[in-house]
Every structure is written in C-alpha cells, then in structure tokens.
Scaffold this motif. Structure first.
Motif, PDB file in Angstrom:
ATOM      1  N   GLY A  97     -82.313 -59.785  58.169  1.00 38.73           N
ATOM      2  CA  GLY A  97     -83.353 -60.135  59.137  1.00 38.73           C
ATOM      3  C   GLY A  97     -84.768 -59.761  58.717  1.00 38.73           C
ATOM      4  N   ALA A  98     -84.937 -59.255  57.504  1.00 37.70           N
ATOM      5  CA  ALA A  98     -86.298 -58.872  57.065  1.00 37.70           C
ATOM      6  C   ALA A  98     -87.152 -60.104  56.785  1.00 37.70           C
ATOM      7  N   PHE A  99     -86.531 -61.149  56.238  1.00 39.99           N
ATOM      8  CA  PHE A  99     -87.231 -62.419  56.061  1.00 39.99           C
ATOM      9  C   PHE A  99     -86.835 -63.305  57.229  1.00 39.99           C
ATOM     10  N   ASP A 100     -87.799 -63.675  58.037  1.00 39.74           N
ATOM     11  CA  ASP A 100     -87.459 -64.455  59.224  1.00 39.74           C
ATOM     12  C   ASP A 100     -88.607 -65.401  59.578  1.00 39.74           C
ATOM     13  N   ILE A 101     -88.366 -66.707  59.417  1.00 38.78           N
ATOM     14  CA  ILE A 101     -89.439 -67.678  59.686  1.00 38.78           C
ATOM     15  C   ILE A 101     -89.788 -67.788  61.173  1.00 38.78           C
ATOM     16  N   ILE A 131     -91.891 -71.384  64.242  1.00 41.16           N
ATOM     17  CA  ILE A 131     -91.573 -71.029  62.846  1.00 41.16           C
ATOM     18  C   ILE A 131     -92.829 -71.087  61.995  1.00 41.16           C
ATOM     19  N   ASP A 132     -92.900 -70.154  61.060  1.00 44.28           N
ATOM     20  CA  ASP A 132     -94.006 -70.067  60.117  1.00 44.28           C
ATOM     21  C   ASP A 132     -93.380 -70.025  58.717  1.00 44.28           C
ATOM     22  N   LEU A 133     -93.596 -71.090  57.947  1.00 43.26           N
ATOM     23  CA  LEU A 133     -92.963 -71.166  56.623  1.00 43.26           C
ATOM     24  C   LEU A 133     -93.864 -70.574  55.527  1.00 43.26           C
ATOM     25  N   GLY A 134     -94.889 -69.833  55.941  1.00 42.83           N
ATOM     26  CA  GLY A 134     -95.864 -69.276  54.989  1.00 42.83           C
ATOM     27  C   GLY A 134     -95.275 -68.361  53.926  1.00 42.83           C
ATOM     28  N   GLY A 135     -94.100 -67.799  54.197  1.00 35.80           N
ATOM     29  CA  GLY A 135     -93.503 -66.884  53.222  1.00 35.80           C
ATOM     30  C   GLY A 135     -92.545 -67.561  52.270  1.00 35.80           C
ATOM     31  N   ILE A 136     -92.385 -68.882  52.378  1.00 31.04           N
ATOM     32  CA  ILE A 136     -91.354 -69.562  51.576  1.00 31.04           C
ATOM     33  C   ILE A 136     -91.795 -70.942  51.060  1.00 31.04           C
ATOM     34  N   THR A 168     -95.214 -63.046  43.616  1.00 35.91           N
ATOM     35  CA  THR A 168     -95.706 -61.737  44.056  1.00 35.91           C
ATOM     36  C   THR A 168     -96.191 -61.805  45.503  1.00 35.91           C
ATOM     37  N   SER A 169     -95.802 -60.811  46.275  1.00 36.17           N
ATOM     38  CA  SER A 169     -96.291 -60.678  47.655  1.00 36.17           C
ATOM     39  C   SER A 169     -97.055 -59.379  47.775  1.00 36.17           C
ATOM     40  N   GLY A 170     -98.059 -59.389  48.599  1.00 35.08           N
ATOM     41  CA  GLY A 170     -98.796 -58.152  48.820  1.00 35.08           C
ATOM     42  C   GLY A 170     -99.873 -58.405  49.842  1.00 35.08           C
ATOM     43  N   SER A 172    -101.035 -55.281  57.718  1.00 35.40           N
ATOM     44  CA  SER A 172    -100.618 -56.325  56.773  1.00 35.40           C
ATOM     45  C   SER A 172    -100.349 -57.670  57.465  1.00 35.40           C
ATOM     46  N   HIS A 173    -100.453 -58.740  56.713  1.00 28.98           N
ATOM     47  CA  HIS A 173    -100.088 -60.070  57.243  1.00 28.98           C
ATOM     48  C   HIS A 173     -98.580 -60.282  57.217  1.00 28.98           C
ATOM     49  N   ILE A 174     -97.861 -59.342  56.608  1.00 24.65           N
ATOM     50  CA  ILE A 174     -96.391 -59.437  56.600  1.00 24.65           C
ATOM     51  C   ILE A 174     -95.861 -58.554  57.723  1.00 24.65           C
ATOM     52  N   ILE A 175     -95.034 -59.151  58.562  1.00 25.35           N
ATOM     53  CA  ILE A 175     -94.586 -58.464  59.779  1.00 25.35           C
ATOM     54  C   ILE A 175     -93.105 -58.159  59.713  1.00 25.35           C
ATOM     55  N   ASP A 176     -92.745 -56.987  60.166  1.00 24.73           N
ATOM     56  CA  ASP A 176     -91.328 -56.631  60.219  1.00 24.73           C
ATOM     57  C   ASP A 176     -90.725 -57.275  61.462  1.00 24.73           C
ATOM     58  N   ALA A 193     -87.643 -66.780  44.861  1.00 26.43           N
ATOM     59  CA  ALA A 193     -88.603 -65.742  44.468  1.00 26.43           C
ATOM     60  C   ALA A 193     -89.617 -65.506  45.584  1.00 26.43           C
ATOM     61  N   ASP A 194     -90.079 -66.581  46.214  1.00 22.17           N
ATOM     62  CA  ASP A 194     -91.070 -66.485  47.283  1.00 22.17           C
ATOM     63  C   ASP A 194     -90.489 -65.740  48.498  1.00 22.17           C
ATOM     64  N   ALA A 195     -89.334 -66.181  48.949  1.00 24.85           N
ATOM     65  CA  ALA A 195     -88.731 -65.567  50.143  1.00 24.85           C
ATOM     66  C   ALA A 195     -88.413 -64.093  49.901  1.00 24.85           C
ATOM     67  N   SER A 231     -89.766 -62.013  47.711  1.00 22.59           N
ATOM     68  CA  SER A 231     -90.914 -61.111  47.528  1.00 22.59           C
ATOM     69  C   SER A 231     -91.481 -60.725  48.895  1.00 22.59           C
ATOM     70  N   THR A 232     -91.450 -61.651  49.848  1.00 19.19           N
ATOM     71  CA  THR A 232     -91.870 -61.324  51.211  1.00 19.19           C
ATOM     72  C   THR A 232     -90.857 -60.369  51.856  1.00 19.19           C
ATOM     73  N   ALA A 233     -89.570 -60.687  51.689  1.00 15.66           N
ATOM     74  CA  ALA A 233     -88.515 -59.857  52.292  1.00 15.66           C
ATOM     75  C   ALA A 233     -88.561 -58.422  51.780  1.00 15.66           C
TER      76      ALA A 233
HETATM   77  P1  AMP Z   1     -95.980 -64.221  51.273  1.00 16.67           P
HETATM   78  O1  AMP Z   1     -97.427 -64.283  50.942  1.00 16.67           O
HETATM   79  O2  AMP Z   1     -95.121 -65.202  50.560  1.00 16.67           O
HETATM   80  O3  AMP Z   1     -95.420 -62.825  51.215  1.00 16.67           O
HETATM   81  O4  AMP Z   1     -95.837 -64.682  52.799  1.00 16.67           O
HETATM   82  C1  AMP Z   1     -96.514 -64.039  53.826  1.00 16.67           C
HETATM   83  C2  AMP Z   1     -96.601 -64.991  54.997  1.00 16.67           C
HETATM   84  O5  AMP Z   1     -95.284 -65.232  55.522  1.00 16.67           O
HETATM   85  C3  AMP Z   1     -97.400 -64.437  56.141  1.00 16.67           C
HETATM   86  O6  AMP Z   1     -98.765 -64.766  56.025  1.00 16.67           O
HETATM   87  C4  AMP Z   1     -96.740 -65.116  57.341  1.00 16.67           C
HETATM   88  O7  AMP Z   1     -97.210 -66.445  57.442  1.00 16.67           O
HETATM   89  C5  AMP Z   1     -95.288 -65.182  56.920  1.00 16.67           C
HETATM   90  N1  AMP Z   1     -94.517 -63.968  57.274  1.00 16.67           N
HETATM   91  C6  AMP Z   1     -94.979 -62.764  57.699  1.00 16.67           C
HETATM   92  N2  AMP Z   1     -93.982 -61.892  57.879  1.00 16.67           N
HETATM   93  C7  AMP Z   1     -92.835 -62.562  57.547  1.00 16.67           C
HETATM   94  C8  AMP Z   1     -91.445 -62.205  57.537  1.00 16.67           C
HETATM   95  N3  AMP Z   1     -91.029 -60.988  57.850  1.00 16.67           N
HETATM   96  N4  AMP Z   1     -90.555 -63.155  57.154  1.00 16.67           N
HETATM   97  C9  AMP Z   1     -90.959 -64.408  56.819  1.00 16.67           C
HETATM   98  N5  AMP Z   1     -92.240 -64.795  56.801  1.00 16.67           N
HETATM   99  C10 AMP Z   1     -93.171 -63.891  57.162  1.00 16.67           C
END
Ligand code: AMP
Ligand code: MG
Length: 340
Positions: free
Chosen positions: A117-121, A176-181, A248-250, A264-268, A291-293, A295-297
């Motif tokens: 559940g760490a990666f969740d659109i 859903i937000d596909l920004g991480g994948i 790379t995610s950061g 951070s823009h990455i949310i748990d 790799a994308d999913a 690195s966010t996870a």
């Molecule tokens: P990335 O730059 O690939 O690490 O993706 C970050 C983006 O994914 C964020 O800007 C959000 O749009 C979205 N996001 C944030 N947290 C999560 C999460 N836990 N799982 C999936 N997508 C996320």
C-alpha cells in the motif's frame, strides 16, 4: 510554475555531449532533443550518423508525439484528460478508458499490493489536500486527513473490467493521480516508437525516468549520472546502463512549506502524511513503469522495508535500488553550492 520545479534534468547523461535543448546533431553520431512536457523536461538522445539524421529527426518527432499523447490521456492536473474524466465520473458509473490508461491503472493496482500500500494512485484526495494546505499556509486538520484517507485504497476500491476497459470507484470523492507512474510508462511506449522506426541505441528521459537501450555513439555502454536529490547540481553515482530503466524519486524542489516545515510531494497513503525526512531513491528495473512506481514506493517505505519487499518477490529479481536519506535538519548543514 511549481510543477516545473524539476528544472534540472534529474538524471543527467554523460555521453560526450554538451548540447543545449532543442533538436540538434551532437558531436559524433548523436541526435538530441529536449522538450517541456508532463510538467517537466523530456530529453531524447538517439545514436544516428549524419546520413541517418533526417530519419532520426522524424523518429524523435514521433517520440514526442507519443509522450504528449500519454500526457493528454493521463495528466491529473488538466480537465480534459481521461484521468480527469475518471475522477469526475467513476463513482457514478464505470468509465471506459484507452488501452494505455487501463494498462497503467491495472499495473498500479498491482504495485499497491506489492508495496504493502505504499504506492497507491488513489492518493488524489491527499495530494489535493496537501497542495491546498501549502497554498493556504496551514496544516490540514485531523478530520480533513481522515476524510481524505477514507477515499484511499487502490487494491480494494478500484474496480476494473478487463473486457470493457472500464474503471469504477467504490467510494464517492475518490480520485487517482498517476504522477508516480505515468512518466515511466510513457518512456516505455516512446522507446517502442523509436525501435519501430529502426533505432536501437538511445536514451529517453522524462523528468528523471530514463530508459536506456543499446549502446552510445562510441559503441560503449551509456553512462548515466544519478542525480543527487539533495542538491541542485551534482550526482551521487554514475551508472553504466544497457537496456534498462533508471528512475529517481526525491523531493529536491517538489514540496510545500507550512509553518517553516518542509512537506514532501510524496504522501504516505497509510497515514495521509507527507513522507518525512528526505530521500533520494534510484531504482534500476527492466522497464520504466516498474522503476518509476518503485522509486516512489521506496521513498514511502524507507530503505529496509523497500529492500525486504523487493527481495521477497521473484518478479522484482532484476530490480536494484540506491537509497540516500537524511533527516530534515541535515539540509541546514549542507555547504552552499556554486551556481552553475
Ligand atoms: P515520483 O516523482 O515518480 O516519485 O512521483 C511523485 C508523484 O506521485 C507525486 O507528485 C504525486 O502526484 C504522486 N504520489 C504521491 N504520493 C504517492 C504515493 N504514495 N503513491 C503513488 N503516487 C504518489
Ligand atoms: Mg515514480
């Protein structure tokens, strides 16, 4: 523009090429072009001799058309995309989407399961809540976080119909937000376009999601610099890459500051809180979407849990991870950087 914060190509490529943005033949047999899309920069490098240049240009045009098409389907920030339509209507009725969008959502549901559940659109409501909080300069309340969290949960709350290619939400207000994948997926599709046009040696990089195929213009393995996310300039490592994805995610520039604290823009998705501390995570995988999913996870999971989950699942045997993390306060001690 905030989303353009990733001004620095997160993964820089050292391929004996110091060219500027825009389509041009680089020194040697390399054609390079950079365009702005998906809220970041996309760079395509193709090995092509002088005689191949017009063909390379044509192929690269097709690559950018493909990337733009993916953006048109999947952007969370625009009103006119398939994802926006899903977010408006998928609670009321199943929404039919393209094969591409369906593939990404389906894969994302699986990543939600594989990452505990760490990666969740379905983080959409939380992403919006924290973005609004940043604009208002105040923290969300516990009630607001709890309300957003009740709409999160890809594995249980997204209903997919493989035959009809439809998506439906189980809970009102989900998004859903596909920004991480989506960038990693888009790069995979774009690589197919290049191969179909007859080019086997190339790198496509969309905002730090890079897929490398074949060899560089000297017939050697490509060397890619892994961006150090704690700094504007500089790389933590250089990697020799061949036929693989490096992502790379950061949170170097994508964050909000509330009451002097950086979020951070990455949310748990399990707590509704932005990931604490700061991490720069690079994943090597066989394909860009994985790799994308991951690195966010991994940014959410932390290094030891991410390693544990990656290593217990045989399908991720070819995935490798580089994890750099620091406490928030460590940044205060970083020596100033020279402007480049
Ligand atoms: P990335 O730059 O690939 O690490 O993706 C970050 C983006 O994914 C964020 O800007 C959000 O749009 C979205 N996001 C944030 N947290 C999560 C999460 N836990 N799982 C999936 N997508 C996320
Ligand atoms: Mg990602």
């Amino acid at each position: 523009m905030k989303r353009l914060a990733l001004l620095f190509l997160i993964l820089a490529v050292f391929a004996g090429c110091g060219g500027k943005s825009g389509g041009k033949a680089e020194s040697g047999n390399l054609y390079k072009e950079t365009q702005e899309l998906m809220g970041t920069f996309a760079t395509v490098r193709v090995v092509a001799g002088k005689e191949d240049l017009p063909r390379a240009q044509e192929a690269v045009n097709k690559v950018f058309a493909c990337l733009r098409h993916m953006e048109d389907l999947m952007s969370f920030h625009r009103e006119d995309t398939e994802v926006a339509q899903v977010n408006r209507e998928a609670f009321d009725h199943p929404v039919a989407v393209s094969a591409e969008t369906f593939e990404v959502i389906k894969a994302a549901v699986q990543f939600a399961k594989d990452t505990d559940g760490a990666f969740d659109i379905t983080v959409g409501p939380l992403v919006k809540l924290w973005a609004d909080a940043g604009k208002a300069g105040r923290l969300p309340t516990q009630e607001e976080i709890a309300d957003a969290l009740s709409k999160v949960g890809a594995a249980a709350k997204i209903k997919l119909d493989e035959e009809k290619k439809t998506v439906q939400f189980a809970v009102k207000g989900m998004s859903i937000d596909l920004g991480g994948i989506a960038k990693g997926y888009a790069v995979d599709r774009a690589i197919e376009v290049l191969r179909a046009a007859g080019f086997q040696d190339a790198i496509i990089d969309v905002g730090g999601n890079m897929t490398v195929i074949g060899r560089n213009a000297d017939g050697k393995k490509w060397t890619v610099g892994v961006k150090n996310f704690f700094r504007k300039n500089g790389y933590v490592e250089q990697v020799e890459a061949e036929n693989m994805a490096v992502s790379t995610s950061g949170d170097y520039e994508r964050f909000v500051v509330i009451n002097g604290h950086r979020y951070s823009h990455i949310i748990d998705p399990r707590t509704g809180m932005p990931v604490e501390g700061a991490a720069s995570v690079t994943i090597i995988a066989g394909d860009g979407m994985t790799a994308d999913a991951w690195s966010t996870a991994a940014s959410v999971l932390g290094s030891s849990k991410a390693l544990e989950l990656l290593r217990k699942d045989a399908k991720y045997d070819d995935c490798q991870m580089l994890f750099a993390a620091c406490t928030q306060g460590f940044r205060d001690y970083l020596a100033p950087e020279e402007e480049k």
